[in-house]
Design a protein around this motif. Structure first.
Motif, short mmCIF file in Angstrom:
data_model
loop_
_atom_site.label_atom_id
_atom_site.label_comp_id
_atom_site.label_asym_id
_atom_site.label_seq_id
_atom_site.Cartn_x
_atom_site.Cartn_y
_atom_site.Cartn_z
N UNK A 1 0.83 -1.21 0.00
CA UNK A 1 0.00 0.00 0.00
C UNK A 1 0.87 1.26 0.00
N UNK A 2 2.00 1.20 0.73
CA UNK A 2 2.92 2.34 0.70
C UNK A 2 3.45 2.55 -0.71
N UNK A 3 3.91 1.46 -1.34
CA UNK A 3 4.48 1.59 -2.69
C UNK A 3 3.44 2.12 -3.69
N UNK A 4 2.21 1.66 -3.54
CA UNK A 4 1.15 2.13 -4.44
C UNK A 4 0.92 3.63 -4.23
N UNK A 5 0.81 4.04 -2.98
CA UNK A 5 0.56 5.46 -2.69
C UNK A 5 1.73 6.32 -3.14
N UNK B 1 4.00 9.90 5.03
CA UNK B 1 4.82 9.80 6.24
C UNK B 1 4.18 8.84 7.25
N UNK B 2 2.88 8.96 7.43
CA UNK B 2 2.19 8.09 8.39
C UNK B 2 2.16 6.64 7.90
N UNK B 3 1.97 6.46 6.61
CA UNK B 3 1.98 5.10 6.06
C UNK B 3 3.34 4.43 6.29
N UNK B 4 4.40 5.16 5.97
CA UNK B 4 5.76 4.59 6.11
C UNK B 4 6.10 4.31 7.57
N UNK B 5 5.59 5.12 8.47
CA UNK B 5 5.94 4.98 9.89
C UNK B 5 5.23 3.81 10.55
N UNK B 6 4.24 3.24 9.87
CA UNK B 6 3.42 2.20 10.51
C UNK B 6 3.31 0.93 9.65
N UNK C 1 5.65 0.49 -9.06
CA UNK C 1 5.33 -0.42 -7.97
C UNK C 1 6.15 -1.71 -8.08
N UNK C 2 6.30 -2.19 -9.29
CA UNK C 2 7.08 -3.42 -9.52
C UNK C 2 8.52 -3.24 -9.06
N UNK C 3 9.13 -2.11 -9.42
CA UNK C 3 10.52 -1.85 -9.03
C UNK C 3 10.64 -1.66 -7.51
N UNK C 4 9.68 -0.97 -6.92
CA UNK C 4 9.72 -0.77 -5.47
C UNK C 4 9.65 -2.10 -4.72
N UNK C 5 8.96 -3.08 -5.31
CA UNK C 5 8.83 -4.40 -4.68
C UNK C 5 10.06 -5.28 -4.93
#
Length: 485
Positions: A38-42, A58-63, A225-229
Motif C-alpha cells: 500500500x505504501x508503494x502504491x501510494x 509519512x504516516x503510512x511509512x511509519x506504521x 510499484x514493480x521496481x519498489x517491490x
C-alpha cells in the motif's frame, strides 16, 4: 483456558522447520507486506501526480509493521465485514489517519494478496537456495574424501561391478545440482512475473480512470510499484490474480527436490542395512526403546517421509490451476493457504535433515571391504578369463572351467553358509597354473572401480564449483543443523 498444548500444531511449524522460513509465511510478515504494498502504491501514485499529501505518506511509512494489538482490531473488523483485506485497510487507516482515504486507491484485493504471495515465493526460494548449496558442498567434501575407497556397486539390488564410496555420493550430488538449477530458474522467472497493478479483472480500468485515460501513467504506475517491490518486471496480462500456473512451476521445482530427498534417504537406509554407511548417531541417542543395541537411520527415514510429502504437493497446485474459472474463482484461496507455505516448510525441513546427515556420515570401512571380498571372486572371473586368453588359452574352454568352479563355490555360499572359496578352487586347478603369479593383482579391488575417482573430481571441477560460486559468501555461514525428534 486452552493453551497451545490443547490445540493441533502443524509439525512442520512446531518441530521441523527453521525460524527464517516460518517468518516468511507468518501473519506478521504477511500483513506487514500488505502495508508495504500500500505504501508503494501510494508513493507511485503521488509521484505520478495524484493528490496524496506528504503527511499521509509519512504516516503510512511509519506504521508498516503491524503491531500485536492491531491483530485484534483487524480480527474484529474482519468478523464484521467478512473481508480480510478491507479489515486491514481499516486497521491501517487507524494508525495512518491522514492516509485513510487513499489506502488501496484503485486496487483490488489481489493487489496485496497476490503480490505479497509472489514476494513470499521469491524470498522463500532465496532462503532455501543457500541451504541447498550448503548440502551440495558437504556431500562434495564427502565424495572427495572417499573418491578412492572401493565398494560394491548394486544393480537390480544385487552386487555388481565395484565403484567407490565417493562415486556413489556423486550421484546424489548430480541430482541435487539439478534441484539447485530448478529452484534458481523458478526464482529467476518470478522476478519478471510480478502481478503489479492490474485492477479487478486485469484490464487496469480503475487506474485508467484515476489517471483520466492516460495510458502512459498507468504503465508507469505498474513499473514503479514493480521496481519498489524488488522485481525486474510485471507480467503484461493477468486476470484478477496472477496465473496459478506460476504456483505450479514453483511447487514442481520443490516437489522434484522432494523426490531427490526420498531417493537419497533410501540409498542411505539401504547402506545402513548393509552396515556399510551410517548417518550421525549422538552419544546419548536411543535407537529403539526395546532393542538397546539398535542404531536406526531415523534421520534418513524422516527425510524419505517428508520428501514423499513434498513431492505430493505438486498435485494440489496442478489441480488448483486447472480448476480456475475465467478471470478468477475463489476456490483457489483455502487450498493455497495450506499448499504454498507447507511446501516451502517441508522443503526447508528436508534441507535441515540433509544438512545434518551430510555433516556426519560414517563409512564403516571394514564392512565395505568385507562385502567386496565376499563378492569379488565372482567379479574377478572376467579378469581371469582375459588373462588366460592373453596366454593363448581358449576363451570358451576357460569360461567353462570358471563356470563349473563358480557354481560349486556359489553352492557353498548359499546352501552351506560358508565363505566364498572360488579363488582357492582356482588356485588348486592345474588349468589355471599359468596365471597364479598374478592372481593377487587380478583380484585387487582398486582395479575394478574404473574411473570412479576421476569422475568425482571431474564433476566437482566442471559442475559443482561453477554452481556454488555464487553462494561462496553464504557458504561461509552454513552451520550444522540441529534436529528435534
Amino acid at each position: 483456558m486452552a493453551t497451545d498444548y490443547d490445540t493441533y500444531q502443524n509439525p512442520l511449524n512446531s518441530r521441523y522447520c527453521s525460524p527464517e522460513i516460518k517468518h516468511i509465511f507468518s501473519p506478521r510478515n504477511r500483513f506487514t507486506t500488505w502495508r508495504k504494498l500500500w505504501v508503494w502504491l501510494a508513493e507511485a501514485e503521488a509521484e505520478l501526480g495524484l493528490d496524496i499529501s506528504p503527511k499521509a505518506l509519512e504516516q503510512l511509512r511509519a506504521n508498516t509493521r503491524i503491531e500485536d494489538a492491531e491483530f485484534d482490531v483487524a480480527a474484529v473488523e474482519e468478523k464484521r465485514r467478512r473481508h480480510d483485506v478491507m479489515a486491514h485497510v481499516h486497521t491501517y487507516g487507524l494508525v495512518a489517519p491522514e492516509a485513510a482515504g487513499i489506502i488501496h486507491w484503485g486496487a483490488t484485493s489481489c493487489y496485496v494478496t497476490d503480490n505479497a504471495d509472489l514476494i513470499f515465493l521469491r524470498d522463500a526460494l532465496n532462503t532455501l537456495l543457500p541451504k541447498l548449496a550448503g548440502v551440495i558442498q558437504r556431500l562434495t567434501n564427502f565424495a572427495l574424501e572417499y573418491r578412492d575407497l572401493p565398494c560394491l556397486g548394486y544393480t537390480h539390488g544385487q552386487p555388481a561391478q565395484p565403484i567407490t564410496v565417493g562415486k556413489r555420493a556423486s550421484l546424489w550430488i548430480t541430482d541435487l545440482l539439478m534441484d539447485l538449477r530448478n529452484l534458481e530458474r523458478a526464482r529467476d522467472d518470478l522476478l519478471t512475473q510480478f502481478r503489479g497493478v492490474k485492477g479487478t479483472t486485469g484490464s487496469q480500468a480503475s487506474f485508467l480512470a484515476i489517471f483520466k485515460g492516460d495510458d502512459a501513467k498507468v504503465d508507469a504506475l505498474d513499473d514503479l510499484v514493480t521496481k519498489k517491490a524488488g522485481f525486474a518486471a510485471a507480467e503484461i496480462s493477468t486476470s484478477q490474480t496472477y496465473s496459478r500456473k506460476i504456483d505450479v512451476d514453483v511447487v514442481h521445482a520443490l516437489s522434484s527436490f522432494g523426490s531427490t530427498c526420498e531417493r537419497v534417504g533410501g540409498d542411505i537406509r539401504h547402506l545402513a542395512m548393509f552396515k556399510e554407511l551410517e548417518e550421525p548417531f549422538e552419544a546419548d541417542q536411543i535407537g529403539s526403546s526395546a532393542m538397546a543395541y539398535k542404531r536406526n537411520p531415523m534421520r534418513s527415514e524422516r527425510l524419505c517421509s517428508l520428501g514423499r510429502k513434498l513431492r505430493n504437493y505438486s498435485a494440489d497446485v496442478e489441480q488448483t490451476y486447472s480448476a480456475q474459472w475465467l478471470e478468477r474463482s475463489l476456490d483457489d484461496s483455502a487450498i493455497r493457504r495450506l499448499t504454498l507455505p507447507e511446501s516451502f516448510l517441508c522443503a526447508d525441513a528436508c534441507l535441515i535433515l540433509l544438512n545434518n546427515i551430510s555433516s556426519g556420515l560414517v563409512v564403516n570401512k571394514a564392512i565395505v571391504k568385507k562385502r567386496i571380498e565376499e563378492e569379488l571372486p565372482f567379479m574377478a572371473t572376467e579378469n581371469i578369463i582375459m588373462a588366460m586368453v592373453e596366454r593363448g588359452y581358449s576363451r570358451q574352454e576357460t569360461h567353462e572351467e570358471i563356470r563349473v568352479l563358480s557354481h560349486e563355490a556359489g553352492k557353498v555360499v548359499k546352501q552351506e553358509g560358508k565363505a566364498n572359496d572360488l579363488l582357492e578352487r582356482i588356485e588348486k586347478r592345474a588349468f589355471f597354473q599359468p596365471i597364479l603369479p598374478e592372481l593377487a593383482a587380478l583380484i585387487d579391488p582398486n582395479t575394478f572401480t574404473g574411473r570412479s575417482a576421476k569422475l568425482v573430481e571431474k564433476l566437482v571441477q566442471q559442475k559443482v564449483q561453477p554452481a556454488l560460486e555464487r553462494y561462496r559468501d553464504a557458504l561461509k555461514n552454513i552451520v550444522d543443523a540441529e534436529l528435534k525428534v
